[in-house]
Design an enzyme around this catalytic site. Structure first.
Site, PDB file in Angstrom:
ATOM      1  N   VAL A  93       6.452  -7.934  49.731  1.00  0.00           N
ATOM      2  CA  VAL A  93       5.302  -8.702  49.015  1.00  0.00           C
ATOM      3  C   VAL A  93       4.092  -7.779  49.086  1.00  0.00           C
ATOM      4  CG1 VAL A  93       3.643 -10.311  49.349  1.00  0.00           C
ATOM      5  CG2 VAL A  93       5.876 -10.878  50.121  1.00  0.00           C
TER       6      VAL A  93
ATOM      7  N   LYS B 232      13.894 -24.531  58.718  1.00  0.00           N
ATOM      8  CA  LYS B 232      13.861 -22.972  58.903  1.00  0.00           C
ATOM      9  C   LYS B 232      15.294 -22.866  59.842  1.00  0.00           C
ATOM     10  CE  LYS B 232      11.476 -19.495  57.761  1.00  0.00           C
ATOM     11  NZ  LYS B 232      10.627 -19.154  56.492  1.00  0.00           N
TER      12      LYS B 232
ATOM     13  N   GLY C 199       0.852  -4.076  56.238  1.00  0.00           N
ATOM     14  CA  GLY C 199       2.387  -4.307  56.054  1.00  0.00           C
ATOM     15  C   GLY C 199       2.421  -4.275  54.398  1.00  0.00           C
TER      16      GLY C 199
ATOM     17  N   GLY D  63       5.484  -4.192  52.706  1.00  0.00           N
ATOM     18  CA  GLY D  63       6.922  -4.614  52.642  1.00  0.00           C
ATOM     19  C   GLY D  63       7.149  -4.853  51.111  1.00  0.00           C
TER      20      GLY D  63
HETATM   21  P1  NAD Z   1       8.975  -7.118  54.535  1.00  0.00           P
HETATM   22  O1  NAD Z   1       9.862  -7.014  55.970  1.00  0.00           O
HETATM   23  O2  NAD Z   1       9.496  -6.617  53.525  1.00  0.00           O
HETATM   24  O3  NAD Z   1       7.775  -6.386  55.025  1.00  0.00           O
HETATM   25  C1  NAD Z   1       6.891  -6.248  56.230  1.00  0.00           C
HETATM   26  C2  NAD Z   1       6.358  -4.920  56.331  1.00  0.00           C
HETATM   27  O4  NAD Z   1       5.478  -4.831  57.532  1.00  0.00           O
HETATM   28  C3  NAD Z   1       7.235  -3.908  56.382  1.00  0.00           C
HETATM   29  O5  NAD Z   1       7.022  -2.704  55.621  1.00  0.00           O
HETATM   30  C4  NAD Z   1       6.980  -3.238  57.947  1.00  0.00           C
HETATM   31  O6  NAD Z   1       7.512  -2.010  58.144  1.00  0.00           O
HETATM   32  C5  NAD Z   1       5.508  -3.572  58.019  1.00  0.00           C
HETATM   33  N1  NAD Z   1       5.093  -3.894  59.601  1.00  0.00           N
HETATM   34  C6  NAD Z   1       5.686  -4.585  60.510  1.00  0.00           C
HETATM   35  N2  NAD Z   1       5.111  -4.818  61.581  1.00  0.00           N
HETATM   36  C7  NAD Z   1       4.029  -4.021  61.135  1.00  0.00           C
HETATM   37  C8  NAD Z   1       2.746  -3.832  61.862  1.00  0.00           C
HETATM   38  N3  NAD Z   1       2.441  -3.983  63.291  1.00  0.00           N
HETATM   39  N4  NAD Z   1       1.661  -3.018  61.219  1.00  0.00           N
HETATM   40  C9  NAD Z   1       1.842  -2.756  60.043  1.00  0.00           C
HETATM   41  N5  NAD Z   1       2.827  -2.905  59.214  1.00  0.00           N
HETATM   42  C10 NAD Z   1       3.862  -3.540  59.855  1.00  0.00           C
HETATM   43  O7  NAD Z   1       8.388  -8.713  54.667  1.00  0.00           O
HETATM   44  P2  NAD Z   1       7.874  -9.300  53.269  1.00  0.00           P
HETATM   45  O8  NAD Z   1       8.982 -10.028  52.572  1.00  0.00           O
HETATM   46  O9  NAD Z   1       7.113  -8.373  52.683  1.00  0.00           O
HETATM   47  O10 NAD Z   1       6.877 -10.480  54.180  1.00  0.00           O
HETATM   48  C11 NAD Z   1       5.688 -10.036  54.915  1.00  0.00           C
HETATM   49  C12 NAD Z   1       5.170 -11.508  55.485  1.00  0.00           C
HETATM   50  O11 NAD Z   1       5.045 -12.425  54.594  1.00  0.00           O
HETATM   51  C13 NAD Z   1       6.051 -11.879  56.554  1.00  0.00           C
HETATM   52  O12 NAD Z   1       5.416 -12.340  57.386  1.00  0.00           O
HETATM   53  C14 NAD Z   1       6.823 -12.993  55.788  1.00  0.00           C
HETATM   54  O13 NAD Z   1       7.479 -14.163  56.500  1.00  0.00           O
HETATM   55  C15 NAD Z   1       5.866 -13.752  54.895  1.00  0.00           C
HETATM   56  N6  NAD Z   1       6.309 -14.198  53.577  1.00  0.00           N
HETATM   57  C16 NAD Z   1       6.978 -13.625  52.765  1.00  0.00           C
HETATM   58  C17 NAD Z   1       7.232 -14.163  51.576  1.00  0.00           C
HETATM   59  C18 NAD Z   1       8.246 -13.463  50.510  1.00  0.00           C
HETATM   60  O14 NAD Z   1       8.125 -14.177  49.379  1.00  0.00           O
HETATM   61  N7  NAD Z   1       8.845 -12.349  51.011  1.00  0.00           N
HETATM   62  C19 NAD Z   1       6.922 -15.382  51.240  1.00  0.00           C
HETATM   63  C20 NAD Z   1       6.225 -16.306  52.311  1.00  0.00           C
HETATM   64  C21 NAD Z   1       5.797 -15.475  53.200  1.00  0.00           C
END
Ligand code: NAD
Length: 377
Positions: A198, A95, A194, A196
């Site tokens: 995903v 990472k 959250g 976002g």
């Molecule tokens: P993202 O940044 O697109 O979305 C995260 C969302 O969480 C945002 O909408 C943000 O406003 C919200 N958020 C932040 N703090 C918050 C809180 N305290 N309460 C409620 N909402 C909150 O991220 P993502 O790509 O959707 O990934 C989400 C999680 O999954 C992360 O931990 C990431 O590391 C993990 N992950 C993502 C992927 C991927 O394919 N994108 C793969 C494996 C793991």
């Protein structure tokens, strides 16, 4: 905008780029990366390459100290080793983090000096998208290194979020199967933290599966938008972890299972895509003590890894492979619940033990080197 010519010489030529090795017990190589000219401050952590080159995203975040960034990258890279071992992709765990505000400090020059550092590692570490690091950033980094995945190009895999969401959905079905005897999520109350990249895809699957949705995001406009679309109840960010529900689904940040939150949970299971959901490994035992079933994060969220790994196949990327493999995360999770129950241990401990076993006996070790099909824009 600074441009680097794409020749092997220019890829590694960056006179002010410094890569200082930091010895960390249990990690193969950790580098502090700096470039005075571009202002780059980064860390690349290669945890383990027993099964193949280290693969893992690049997080851009305004850490308040170097130690905070180091702690994050060490935890994340270790998690990638276990994720890759259990997903059987023939990769190791790595990472990287760039210490910068992604909204203000992420310049093309900075990204390219980071790419030059990755190039210097000659494929031992392969970087990818993560929080604060977009597909557009990946395009820029590609000008300085070939060791990157997830580009929006033919034979490349693009945004992994849809695959992460599908794997997470299948993981939620595995929870339903274990707890209620059927995969169905119909009528189950699911609380999603959250919304976002995903979370948005996942909500759609959950809506069509007939779940009762409770949602929360710090971005309240986003929460309202999804509430209208999916008839979901919105709660404030400080309420979502306390919500009474069948399954709590963390899809925002890590560390949500900790000493403060543990007494507040009113759910039967925790299963979501967020990385590093447990603040400490021991919190998995505490969840088990409370009778809360936990889907280990590094299994349920492996869809994204499966997707990027697929583009390094000899024949190039095709979505059928990661789609198939993400679908079967369900089976891995069901097996883990059974092993944990039989051994009287947490699901997290059972998953770690299985990953360690695969590393010890080289199960799923890469035979054919990865093939990079993409080209710089
Ligand atoms: P993202 O940044 O697109 O979305 C995260 C969302 O969480 C945002 O909408 C943000 O406003 C919200 N958020 C932040 N703090 C918050 C809180 N305290 N309460 C409620 N909402 C909150 O991220 P993502 O790509 O959707 O990934 C989400 C999680 O999954 C992360 O931990 C990431 O590391 C993990 N992950 C993502 C992927 C991927 O394919 N994108 C793969 C494996 C793991």
């Amino acid at each position: 905008m600074t441009q680097l010519l794409d020749t092997p010489q220019s890829r590694t030529k960056s006179p002010t780029l410094q890569m200082e090795k930091i010895p960390v017990k249990g990690y193969e190589q950790v580098f502090r990366v700096t470039d005075k000219k571009t202002g780059l401050q980064a860390i690349i952590a290669i945890h383990d390459t027993t099964l193949g080159p280290a693969l893992g995203g690049t997080r851009v975040y305004p850490y308040t100290s170097f130690n905070e960034a180091l702690e994050d990258v060490l935890r994340l890279s270790r998690g990638m080793t276990y994720k890759a071992a259990l997903a059987e992709v023939g990769f190791g765990g790595g990472k990287s983090v760039i210490i910068a505000d992604p909204k203000k400090e992420k310049t093309p020059a900075l990204l390219m000096s980071f790419g030059a550092a990755v190039e210097k590692l000659t494929g031992t570490y392969i970087c990818a998208e993560d929080a604060g690091f977009t597909l557009e950033d990946a395009r820029i980094v590609r000008r300085a290194t070939q060791y990157i995945v997830g580009l929006p190009q033919e034979k490349s895999s693009g945004d992994p979020s849809a695959f992460t969401a599908w794997g997470t959905f299948r993981g939620l079905q595995s929870i339903a199967k274990k707890l209620f005897g059927s995969d169905s999520l119909e009528g189950r109350t699911l609380a999603v933290q959250g919304l976002g990249s995903v979370g948005a895809y996942l909500l759609d699957h959950l809506f069509w599966a007939g779940a009762e949705l409770v949602i929360s995001d710090v971005d309240t406009a986003k929460a309202e938008k999804f509430s209208a679309k999916y008839r979901a109840k919105v709660v404030a960010p400080d309420q979502i972890l306390k919500t009474e529900c069948d399954i709590l689904i963390p899809c925002a940040m890590g560390g949500i299972v900790n000493d403060q939150t543990l007494p507040q949970f009113r759910c039967r299971a925790i299963a979501g895509c967020a990385n590093n959901q447990l603040l400490r490994d021991s919190h998995a035992t505490a969840l088990r003590g409370k009778g809360i079933l936990y889907a280990p994060d590094f299994i349920i969220n492996a869809g994204g890894l499966l997707n990027v790994a697929a583009e390094l196949e000899e024949q190039g990327y095709h979505p059928a492979l990661p789609r198939y493999k993400s679908h079967h995360l369900y089976d891995t999770l069901l097996a883990i619940y059974e092993i944990a129950e039989k051994n009287g241990e947490s699901t997290h401990a059972a998953a770690l033990a299985l990953a360690e076993y695969r590393l010890k006996y080289l199960i799923g070790k890469r035979v054919i080197p990865p093939v990079f099909h993409h080209s710089p824009d």
